[in-house]
Write a protein that holds these residues in place. Structure first.
Motif, PDB file in Angstrom:
ATOM      1  N   THR A  53      -5.960   1.300  -8.922  1.00  0.00           N
ATOM      2  CA  THR A  53      -6.698   1.640  -7.702  1.00  0.00           C
ATOM      3  C   THR A  53      -6.369   0.660  -6.579  1.00  0.00           C
ATOM      4  N   ALA A  54      -6.146  -0.615  -6.925  1.00  0.00           N
ATOM      5  CA  ALA A  54      -5.779  -1.602  -5.902  1.00  0.00           C
ATOM      6  C   ALA A  54      -4.441  -1.243  -5.268  1.00  0.00           C
ATOM      7  N   ALA A  55      -3.484  -0.821  -6.097  1.00  0.00           N
ATOM      8  CA  ALA A  55      -2.176  -0.424  -5.575  1.00  0.00           C
ATOM      9  C   ALA A  55      -2.297   0.813  -4.693  1.00  0.00           C
ATOM     10  N   ALA A  56      -3.084   1.785  -5.136  1.00  0.00           N
ATOM     11  CA  ALA A  56      -3.252   3.017  -4.363  1.00  0.00           C
ATOM     12  C   ALA A  56      -3.957   2.747  -3.039  1.00  0.00           C
ATOM     13  N   GLU A  57      -4.949   1.868  -3.065  1.00  0.00           N
ATOM     14  CA  GLU A  57      -5.642   1.512  -1.827  1.00  0.00           C
ATOM     15  C   GLU A  57      -4.690   0.841  -0.843  1.00  0.00           C
ATOM     16  N   THR A  58      -3.834  -0.035  -1.352  1.00  0.00           N
ATOM     17  CA  THR A  58      -2.854  -0.705  -0.495  1.00  0.00           C
ATOM     18  C   THR A  58      -1.851   0.311   0.052  1.00  0.00           C
ATOM     19  N   ASP A  59      -1.440   1.243  -0.777  1.00  0.00           N
ATOM     20  CA  ASP A  59      -0.535   2.318  -0.380  1.00  0.00           C
ATOM     21  C   ASP A  59      -1.119   3.077   0.813  1.00  0.00           C
ATOM     22  N   VAL A  60      -2.366   3.507   0.685  1.00  0.00           N
ATOM     23  CA  VAL A  60      -3.017   4.260   1.760  1.00  0.00           C
ATOM     24  C   VAL A  60      -3.164   3.396   3.010  1.00  0.00           C
ATOM     25  N   ALA A  61      -3.555   2.138   2.826  1.00  0.00           N
ATOM     26  CA  ALA A  61      -3.724   1.241   3.971  1.00  0.00           C
ATOM     27  C   ALA A  61      -2.405   1.078   4.735  1.00  0.00           C
ATOM     28  N   TYR A  75       2.291  14.106   0.358  1.00  0.00           N
ATOM     29  CA  TYR A  75       2.705  12.785   0.838  1.00  0.00           C
ATOM     30  C   TYR A  75       2.141  11.673  -0.037  1.00  0.00           C
ATOM     31  N   GLY A  76       1.847  12.012  -1.276  1.00  0.00           N
ATOM     32  CA  GLY A  76       1.237  11.049  -2.168  1.00  0.00           C
ATOM     33  C   GLY A  76      -0.253  10.930  -1.895  1.00  0.00           C
ATOM     34  N   VAL A  77      -0.836   9.800  -2.253  1.00  0.00           N
ATOM     35  CA  VAL A  77      -2.259   9.568  -2.008  1.00  0.00           C
ATOM     36  C   VAL A  77      -2.422   9.162  -0.541  1.00  0.00           C
ATOM     37  N   VAL A  78      -3.302   9.860   0.169  1.00  0.00           N
ATOM     38  CA  VAL A  78      -3.438   9.606   1.605  1.00  0.00           C
ATOM     39  C   VAL A  78      -4.868   9.283   2.015  1.00  0.00           C
ATOM     40  N   ASP A  79      -5.812   9.366   1.088  1.00  0.00           N
ATOM     41  CA  ASP A  79      -7.218   9.160   1.403  1.00  0.00           C
ATOM     42  C   ASP A  79      -7.732   7.934   0.662  1.00  0.00           C
ATOM     43  N   LEU A  80      -8.348   7.013   1.398  1.00  0.00           N
ATOM     44  CA  LEU A  80      -8.785   5.754   0.794  1.00  0.00           C
ATOM     45  C   LEU A  80      -9.846   5.964  -0.280  1.00  0.00           C
ATOM     46  N   ALA A  81     -10.765   6.902  -0.055  1.00  0.00           N
ATOM     47  CA  ALA A  81     -11.813   7.152  -1.050  1.00  0.00           C
ATOM     48  C   ALA A  81     -11.215   7.692  -2.347  1.00  0.00           C
ATOM     49  N   ILE A  82     -10.195   8.552  -2.215  1.00  0.00           N
ATOM     50  CA  ILE A  82      -9.518   9.083  -3.401  1.00  0.00           C
ATOM     51  C   ILE A  82      -8.781   7.966  -4.125  1.00  0.00           C
ATOM     52  N   ALA A  83      -8.092   7.123  -3.360  1.00  0.00           N
ATOM     53  CA  ALA A  83      -7.356   6.003  -3.958  1.00  0.00           C
ATOM     54  C   ALA A  83      -8.295   5.070  -4.700  1.00  0.00           C
ATOM     55  N   SER A  84      -9.453   4.799  -4.125  1.00  0.00           N
ATOM     56  CA  SER A  84     -10.405   3.875  -4.730  1.00  0.00           C
ATOM     57  C   SER A  84     -10.989   4.416  -6.024  1.00  0.00           C
ATOM     58  N   ARG A  85     -11.127   5.718  -6.109  1.00  0.00           N
ATOM     59  CA  ARG A  85     -11.754   6.309  -7.287  1.00  0.00           C
ATOM     60  C   ARG A  85     -10.749   6.732  -8.353  1.00  0.00           C
ATOM     61  N   TYR A  86      -9.627   7.321  -7.912  1.00  0.00           N
ATOM     62  CA  TYR A  86      -8.693   7.922  -8.864  1.00  0.00           C
ATOM     63  C   TYR A  86      -7.343   7.209  -8.959  1.00  0.00           C
ATOM     64  N   GLY A  87      -7.082   6.279  -8.044  1.00  0.00           N
ATOM     65  CA  GLY A  87      -5.762   5.665  -8.045  1.00  0.00           C
ATOM     66  C   GLY A  87      -4.709   6.715  -7.776  1.00  0.00           C
ATOM     67  N   TYR A  88      -3.686   6.767  -8.661  1.00  0.00           N
ATOM     68  CA  TYR A  88      -2.638   7.784  -8.537  1.00  0.00           C
ATOM     69  C   TYR A  88      -2.867   8.967  -9.476  1.00  0.00           C
ATOM     70  N   HIS A  89      -3.951   8.923 -10.217  1.00  0.00           N
ATOM     71  CA  HIS A  89      -4.267  10.011 -11.137  1.00  0.00           C
ATOM     72  C   HIS A  89      -4.638  11.281 -10.375  1.00  0.00           C
ATOM     73  N   LEU A  90      -4.314  12.426 -10.966  1.00  0.00           N
ATOM     74  CA  LEU A  90      -4.899  13.670 -10.493  1.00  0.00           C
ATOM     75  C   LEU A  90      -6.366  13.665 -10.903  1.00  0.00           C
ATOM     76  N   LYS A  91      -7.187  14.293 -10.106  1.00  0.00           N
ATOM     77  CA  LYS A  91      -8.631  14.242 -10.371  1.00  0.00           C
ATOM     78  C   LYS A  91      -8.991  14.899 -11.696  1.00  0.00           C
ATOM     79  N   SER A  92      -8.279  15.965 -12.067  1.00  0.00           N
ATOM     80  CA  SER A  92      -8.601  16.664 -13.315  1.00  0.00           C
ATOM     81  C   SER A  92      -8.257  15.828 -14.537  1.00  0.00           C
TER      82      SER A  92
END
Length: 318
Positions: free
Chosen positions: A258-266, A115-132
């Protein structure tokens, strides 16, 4: 960043071409971890893991990695019988994504970005990037050698066919297994069934996702998410489009991303979108499981038997 497959996970095990690439390449990309460390990595999947009912009948990413390793062992042994001195890696296939990356990026069952990025901590750190990708220490070098450059005899024994497509029946007066050493290894692991995910399991997983996209409640949730994002300055047509415009294949992860990803999750949290979306899929999958339970129990038994063979192969490798 649109979703190309329901789980974001590779649907099956590594193809013969990648096995060939692995077996003809002498240098590994670095030390590989043993099976215990792989299992530990898989068990430490991120908190944003998505769990669905059909997962109980799927292979975990760690099981896929072990199966690839066992197939390497058998292929190497088979090739040596024909005089080709190839060696298998001591861990997961170097030309497939190692289990640590799979678990890190996609979770134990490959649903982490369903479902895309769903966790705020992940969004804040990685944005839309895969962690690897965002954490370069987790990336590994892949071989880029062309499988077509392999010795023609080696290719024929490995695949059971010459490079021009003719079946290779014998080599050095010995019969070549149907499908070559790759075919032999696959049959030894798969037994009477197929290697990798059962079609029924893959179908249920894919259907639940595709049908969710036209479910009225999910569609309404999408519309609320779009409105929420638009109110915060982001113009996406769908949650599946979130992240488009960012370079997610290279680093660094920018503050803008990361700002966009955080807003997405919010917005997903504000609209309760993930609960609605996941709820539809879970209900659909549970209904399909009930409908196909006898078949799925056989699938489960076949998977468990395959993994027993895999464990035996790895335990008894030369």
């Amino acid at each position: 960043m649109s979703v190309e497959s329901p789980s974001g996970r590779l649907p099956g095990l590594i193809p013969a071409a990648l096995l060939l690439l692995l077996l003809i390449t002498s240098c590994a990309s670095g030390p590989t971890e043993n099976v215990d460390r792989e299992a530990d990595a898989a068990n430490k999947a991120s908190v944003d893991e998505v769990v669905l009912p059909i997962d109980a009948y799927e292979f975990t990413n760690e099981q896929i990695s072990q199966t690839e390793h066992a197939r390497e062992v058998l292929i190497s042994s088979c090739m040596r019988r024909f005089g080709f001195q190839v060696s298998h890696a001591s861990g997961p296939a170097q030309d497939s994504r190692p289990v640590e990356e799979l678990a890190l990026d996609l979770g134990v069952h490959g649903n982490q970005r369903r479902y895309g990025v769903v966790d705020l901590a992940i969004a804040s750190r990685y944005g839309y990037h895969l962690k690897s990708v965002a954490g370069t220490d987790n990336r590994r070098t892949r071989s880029t050698r062309d499988p077509g450059a392999a010795n023609p005899d080696e290719f024929a024994v490995l695949t059971g066919a010459t490079k021009d497509g003719r079946e290779q029946l014998r080599y050095n007066h010995r019969p070549v297994p149907t499908g070559g050493c790759v075919g032999f290894a696959t049959r030894e692991i798969a037994g009477d069934g197929g290697l990798g995910e059962a079609d029924l399991v893959s179908r249920i997983a894919a259907e639940s996702y595709e049908r969710s996209l036209v479910d009225p409640e999910v569609v309404a949730g999408f519309a609320k998410w779009v409105a929420c994002m638009k109110a915060k300055g982001y113009d996406y047509a769908s949650p599946r489009d979130a992240g488009i415009g960012f370079d997610i294949d290279s680093i660094p992860v920018t503050p803008r991303e990361t700002a966009a990803a955080e807003t997405d999750v919010a917005c997903k949290q504000q609209t309760n979108l993930i609960d609605i979306w996941h709820g539809f899929e879970a209900n659909y999958q549970n209904a399909q499981i009930a409908r196909h339970l006898p078949e799925l129990r056989k699938v489960q038994s076949a998977r468990d038997a395959q993994m027993k063979r895999v464990a035996d192969i790895i335990a008894n490798q030369p």
